[in-house]
Motif scaffolding. Structure first.
Motif, PDB file in Angstrom:
ATOM      1  N   VAL A 145      14.885  24.020   7.458  1.00  0.00           N
ATOM      2  CA  VAL A 145      16.321  23.932   7.740  1.00  0.00           C
ATOM      3  C   VAL A 145      16.928  23.119   6.610  1.00  0.00           C
ATOM      4  CG1 VAL A 145      18.084  22.930   9.250  1.00  0.00           C
ATOM      5  CG2 VAL A 145      16.084  24.075  10.249  1.00  0.00           C
ATOM      6  N   ILE A 146      17.921  23.672   5.930  1.00  0.00           N
ATOM      7  CA  ILE A 146      18.616  22.913   4.893  1.00  0.00           C
ATOM      8  C   ILE A 146      19.835  22.267   5.528  1.00  0.00           C
ATOM      9  CG2 ILE A 146      19.815  23.030   2.674  1.00  0.00           C
ATOM     10  CD1 ILE A 146      18.145  25.483   1.992  1.00  0.00           C
ATOM     11  N   GLY A 147      19.891  20.933   5.502  1.00  0.00           N
ATOM     12  CA  GLY A 147      21.037  20.229   6.064  1.00  0.00           C
ATOM     13  C   GLY A 147      20.632  19.314   7.206  1.00  0.00           C
ATOM     14  N   GLY A 148      20.976  18.044   7.103  1.00  0.00           N
ATOM     15  CA  GLY A 148      20.598  17.064   8.120  1.00  0.00           C
ATOM     16  C   GLY A 148      21.783  16.522   8.894  1.00  0.00           C
ATOM     17  N   GLY A 149      22.850  17.303   8.974  1.00  0.00           N
ATOM     18  CA  GLY A 149      23.985  16.931   9.824  1.00  0.00           C
ATOM     19  C   GLY A 149      23.710  17.378  11.255  1.00  0.00           C
ATOM     20  N   ASN A 150      24.717  17.280  12.130  1.00  0.00           N
ATOM     21  CA  ASN A 150      24.497  17.664  13.527  1.00  0.00           C
ATOM     22  C   ASN A 150      24.005  19.098  13.670  1.00  0.00           C
ATOM     23  OD1 ASN A 150      25.024  15.239  14.775  1.00  0.00           O
ATOM     24  ND2 ASN A 150      27.207  15.649  15.021  1.00  0.00           N
ATOM     25  N   SER A 151      24.627  20.039  12.941  1.00  0.00           N
ATOM     26  CA  SER A 151      24.218  21.435  13.127  1.00  0.00           C
ATOM     27  C   SER A 151      22.799  21.657  12.616  1.00  0.00           C
ATOM     28  CB  SER A 151      25.220  22.411  12.523  1.00  0.00           C
ATOM     29  OG  SER A 151      25.427  22.125  11.166  1.00  0.00           O
ATOM     30  N   GLY A 152      22.432  21.009  11.511  1.00  0.00           N
ATOM     31  CA  GLY A 152      21.082  21.149  10.972  1.00  0.00           C
ATOM     32  C   GLY A 152      20.022  20.596  11.910  1.00  0.00           C
ATOM     33  N   ILE A 153      20.295  19.421  12.472  1.00  0.00           N
ATOM     34  CA  ILE A 153      19.303  18.796  13.344  1.00  0.00           C
ATOM     35  C   ILE A 153      19.233  19.521  14.687  1.00  0.00           C
ATOM     36  CG2 ILE A 153      18.623  16.625  14.478  1.00  0.00           C
ATOM     37  CD1 ILE A 153      18.350  16.926  11.272  1.00  0.00           C
ATOM     38  N   GLU A 154      20.391  19.973  15.200  1.00  0.00           N
ATOM     39  CA  GLU A 154      20.361  20.807  16.416  1.00  0.00           C
ATOM     40  C   GLU A 154      19.535  22.056  16.172  1.00  0.00           C
ATOM     41  OE1 GLU A 154      24.393  21.573  17.632  1.00  0.00           O
ATOM     42  OE2 GLU A 154      24.679  19.491  18.238  1.00  0.00           O
ATOM     43  N   ALA A 155      19.731  22.666  14.997  1.00  0.00           N
ATOM     44  CA  ALA A 155      18.982  23.878  14.652  1.00  0.00           C
ATOM     45  C   ALA A 155      17.487  23.576  14.590  1.00  0.00           C
ATOM     46  CB  ALA A 155      19.468  24.437  13.322  1.00  0.00           C
ATOM     47  N   ALA A 156      17.125  22.454  13.969  1.00  0.00           N
ATOM     48  CA  ALA A 156      15.713  22.104  13.822  1.00  0.00           C
ATOM     49  C   ALA A 156      15.063  21.882  15.189  1.00  0.00           C
ATOM     50  CB  ALA A 156      15.571  20.860  12.949  1.00  0.00           C
ATOM     51  N   ILE A 157      15.778  21.198  16.104  1.00  0.00           N
ATOM     52  CA  ILE A 157      15.244  20.950  17.455  1.00  0.00           C
ATOM     53  C   ILE A 157      15.058  22.279  18.191  1.00  0.00           C
ATOM     54  CG2 ILE A 157      15.775  19.937  19.716  1.00  0.00           C
ATOM     55  CD1 ILE A 157      17.327  17.712  18.120  1.00  0.00           C
ATOM     56  N   ASP A 158      16.085  23.117  18.102  1.00  0.00           N
ATOM     57  CA  ASP A 158      16.061  24.435  18.730  1.00  0.00           C
ATOM     58  C   ASP A 158      14.880  25.253  18.183  1.00  0.00           C
ATOM     59  OD1 ASP A 158      16.577  27.082  19.390  1.00  0.00           O
ATOM     60  OD2 ASP A 158      18.649  27.093  18.714  1.00  0.00           O
ATOM     61  N   LEU A 159      14.756  25.316  16.867  1.00  0.00           N
ATOM     62  CA  LEU A 159      13.713  26.136  16.230  1.00  0.00           C
ATOM     63  C   LEU A 159      12.315  25.603  16.517  1.00  0.00           C
ATOM     64  CD1 LEU A 159      15.541  26.716  12.843  1.00  0.00           C
ATOM     65  CD2 LEU A 159      14.938  28.495  14.518  1.00  0.00           C
ATOM     66  N   ALA A 160      12.184  24.277  16.624  1.00  0.00           N
ATOM     67  CA  ALA A 160      10.860  23.683  16.851  1.00  0.00           C
ATOM     68  C   ALA A 160      10.224  24.205  18.136  1.00  0.00           C
ATOM     69  CB  ALA A 160      10.964  22.164  16.887  1.00  0.00           C
ATOM     70  N   GLY A 161      11.050  24.628  19.086  1.00  0.00           N
ATOM     71  CA  GLY A 161      10.532  25.183  20.332  1.00  0.00           C
ATOM     72  C   GLY A 161      10.077  26.624  20.209  1.00  0.00           C
ATOM     73  N   ILE A 162      10.370  27.254  19.083  1.00  0.00           N
ATOM     74  CA  ILE A 162      10.080  28.692  18.917  1.00  0.00           C
ATOM     75  C   ILE A 162       9.059  28.925  17.797  1.00  0.00           C
ATOM     76  CG2 ILE A 162      11.089  30.946  18.382  1.00  0.00           C
ATOM     77  CD1 ILE A 162      13.830  29.758  19.195  1.00  0.00           C
ATOM     78  N   VAL A 163       9.296  28.240  16.667  1.00  0.00           N
ATOM     79  CA  VAL A 163       8.489  28.528  15.475  1.00  0.00           C
ATOM     80  C   VAL A 163       7.263  27.597  15.445  1.00  0.00           C
ATOM     81  CG1 VAL A 163      10.583  29.206  14.239  1.00  0.00           C
ATOM     82  CG2 VAL A 163       9.689  26.891  13.928  1.00  0.00           C
ATOM     83  N   LYS A 164       6.409  27.800  14.418  1.00  0.00           N
ATOM     84  CA  LYS A 164       5.213  26.946  14.325  1.00  0.00           C
ATOM     85  C   LYS A 164       5.583  25.566  13.784  1.00  0.00           C
ATOM     86  CE  LYS A 164       1.018  27.308  11.742  1.00  0.00           C
ATOM     87  NZ  LYS A 164       0.923  28.199  10.598  1.00  0.00           N
ATOM     88  N   HIS A 165       6.330  25.541  12.677  1.00  0.00           N
ATOM     89  CA  HIS A 165       6.644  24.258  12.049  1.00  0.00           C
ATOM     90  C   HIS A 165       8.011  24.313  11.360  1.00  0.00           C
ATOM     91  CE1 HIS A 165       6.473  20.951   9.103  1.00  0.00           C
ATOM     92  NE2 HIS A 165       5.776  20.354  10.058  1.00  0.00           N
ATOM     93  N   VAL A 166       8.733  23.202  11.444  1.00  0.00           N
ATOM     94  CA  VAL A 166      10.052  23.113  10.823  1.00  0.00           C
ATOM     95  C   VAL A 166      10.078  21.973   9.803  1.00  0.00           C
ATOM     96  CG1 VAL A 166      12.545  22.820  11.200  1.00  0.00           C
ATOM     97  CG2 VAL A 166      11.125  23.787  13.017  1.00  0.00           C
ATOM     98  N   THR A 167      10.523  22.269   8.586  1.00  0.00           N
ATOM     99  CA  THR A 167      10.768  21.220   7.598  1.00  0.00           C
ATOM    100  C   THR A 167      12.273  21.092   7.411  1.00  0.00           C
ATOM    101  OG1 THR A 167       8.759  21.872   6.425  1.00  0.00           O
ATOM    102  CG2 THR A 167      10.292  20.439   5.237  1.00  0.00           C
ATOM    103  N   VAL A 168      12.792  19.881   7.596  1.00  0.00           N
ATOM    104  CA  VAL A 168      14.223  19.651   7.374  1.00  0.00           C
ATOM    105  C   VAL A 168      14.408  19.081   5.971  1.00  0.00           C
ATOM    106  CG1 VAL A 168      16.266  18.357   8.104  1.00  0.00           C
ATOM    107  CG2 VAL A 168      14.647  19.201   9.819  1.00  0.00           C
ATOM    108  N   LEU A 169      15.253  19.709   5.183  1.00  0.00           N
ATOM    109  CA  LEU A 169      15.551  19.211   3.843  1.00  0.00           C
ATOM    110  C   LEU A 169      16.961  18.634   3.832  1.00  0.00           C
ATOM    111  CD1 LEU A 169      14.173  22.158   1.643  1.00  0.00           C
ATOM    112  CD2 LEU A 169      13.037  20.006   2.186  1.00  0.00           C
ATOM    113  N   GLU A 170      17.041  17.321   3.586  1.00  0.00           N
ATOM    114  CA  GLU A 170      18.357  16.662   3.527  1.00  0.00           C
ATOM    115  C   GLU A 170      18.585  16.165   2.102  1.00  0.00           C
ATOM    116  OE1 GLU A 170      21.243  15.884   5.319  1.00  0.00           O
ATOM    117  OE2 GLU A 170      21.735  14.842   3.459  1.00  0.00           O
TER     118      GLU A 170
END
Ligand code: FAD
Length: 302
Positions: A145-170
């Protein structure tokens, strides 16, 4: 003059036009590109009652549905000004002025791009913008996930429940998201946060196979192998052209009430250009219907 003039021909505008036309009132739609964002969308699997469709196919059905009614569709036209002088007047880029008793603004929004090599090339081939829409396509895979604002972190939390692994790039040295979201994120086992990361390239062959970033502290370049990249650096409403004519939030979103009414009497708004909480096709269509019924109510009372 029109009774209802809809500015924007995406899901919100099409829905508003159908609802207005069905009241037997004079309806027009002016749009830069009929269909809107869905023209750039491949699979759509959350438009309830349609298990799977593709954006351009849904756009063609929208247009066909609008054309069933006596609606004046003006495509390839951009609005550049809005003013109330008795009628509501919409000025177009080509200099023409359209007059209407009511106007529905539905000019949508656009995702801010990171603008690195590979982003445009792999759009819909691993590069995505909407976790609610495309998250399930990456089940069991590695994504960034590119972006560590609210939408990026919401996306990362959401995706973590579906995908294998999430890397957040801020890009910055700190995440900008609310602390409650950050706490939730850091509690998840399959998420890694990399700060000071400047995305350099999204790599791939026929689809995404990795992402390259530069560590802004050391200047070192790193490559991560993964199958998906979600860009979450902002959704920008297409509302600059409105200036101060209607009230907008500091993000530029048009402020509407529960009838879809804006601060200018007779002017309504719907879809991604408004301050609605969530931005989705089905939500835009619902608000388009609300705005049209709101406008009709206004016509009846004035
Ligand atoms: P838009 O679709 O943005 O339409 C805006 C309209 O206004 C267009 O016709 C445009 O040309 C016109 N316009 C803009 N400015 C002007 C102007 N000045 N003058 C005249 N016309 C103007 N949502 C889902 O529910 N499911 C999905 O699977 C999904 N996938 C997506 C994938 C991608 C890649 C993207 C980008 C979005 C996706 N979305 C999805 C979100 C969805 O597309 C939007 O929520 C929806 O299109 C919003 O509809 P709208 O009518 O409000 O705006």
């Amino acid at each position: 003059p029109f009774d209802v003039l809809v500015v924007g021909g995406g899901p919100a505008g099409a829905s508003a036009a159908v609802y207005a036309a069905r009241k037997g009132i004079r309806t027009g739609v002016v749009a830069e590109r009929f269909g809107g964002q869905i023209m750039d969308t491949l699979a759509i699997e959350n438009f309830i009652s349609v298990k799977h469709t593709e954006g351009p196919k849904l756009a063609a059905s929208l247009e066909e549905h609008v054309k069933q009614y006596n609606v004046d569709i003006m495509s390839s036209q951009s609005a550049k000004g809005l003013e109330k002088k008795g009628f509501v007047e919409v000025e177009l880029e080509n200099g023409a002025v359209l007059k209407s008793k009511t106007v529905i603004l539905s000019t949508g929004a656009r995702w801010r791009n990171v603008g690195v090599p590979g982003e445009a090339e792999f759009k819909n081939k691993g590069v995505a913008y909407c976790p609610h829409c495309d998250g399930p396509l990456f089940e069991g895979k590695d994504v960034a996930v590119i972006g560590g604002g609210n939408s990026g972190i919401e996306a990362a939390i959401d995706l973590a429940g579906i995908v294998k692994h999430v890397t957040v790039l801020e890009f910055a040295s700190e995440l900008k998201a609310d602390s409650v979201l950050q706490e939730r994120l850091y509690s998840l086992p399959n998420v890694k946060v990399i700060k000071n990361a400047q995305t350099k390239e999204i790599t791939g062959t026929d689809k995404v196979n990795g992402i390259t970033y530069v560590d802004r502290e050391t200047g070192e370049e790193h490559h991560i192998e993964l199958q998906g990249v979600f860009v979450q650096i902002g959704l920008v409403p297409n509302t600059d052209w409105l200036g101060d004519s209607v009230e907008r939030t500091k993000m530029g979103e048009i402020v509407v009430d529960k009838h879809g009414a804006t601060s200018m009497p007779g002017v309504y708004a719907a879809g991604d250009c408004t301050d609605s909480a969530y931005k989705q096709i089905i939500i835009s269509m619902g608000s388009g219907a609300t705005a049209a019924l709101g406008a009709f109510d206004y016509l009846v009372r004035n």
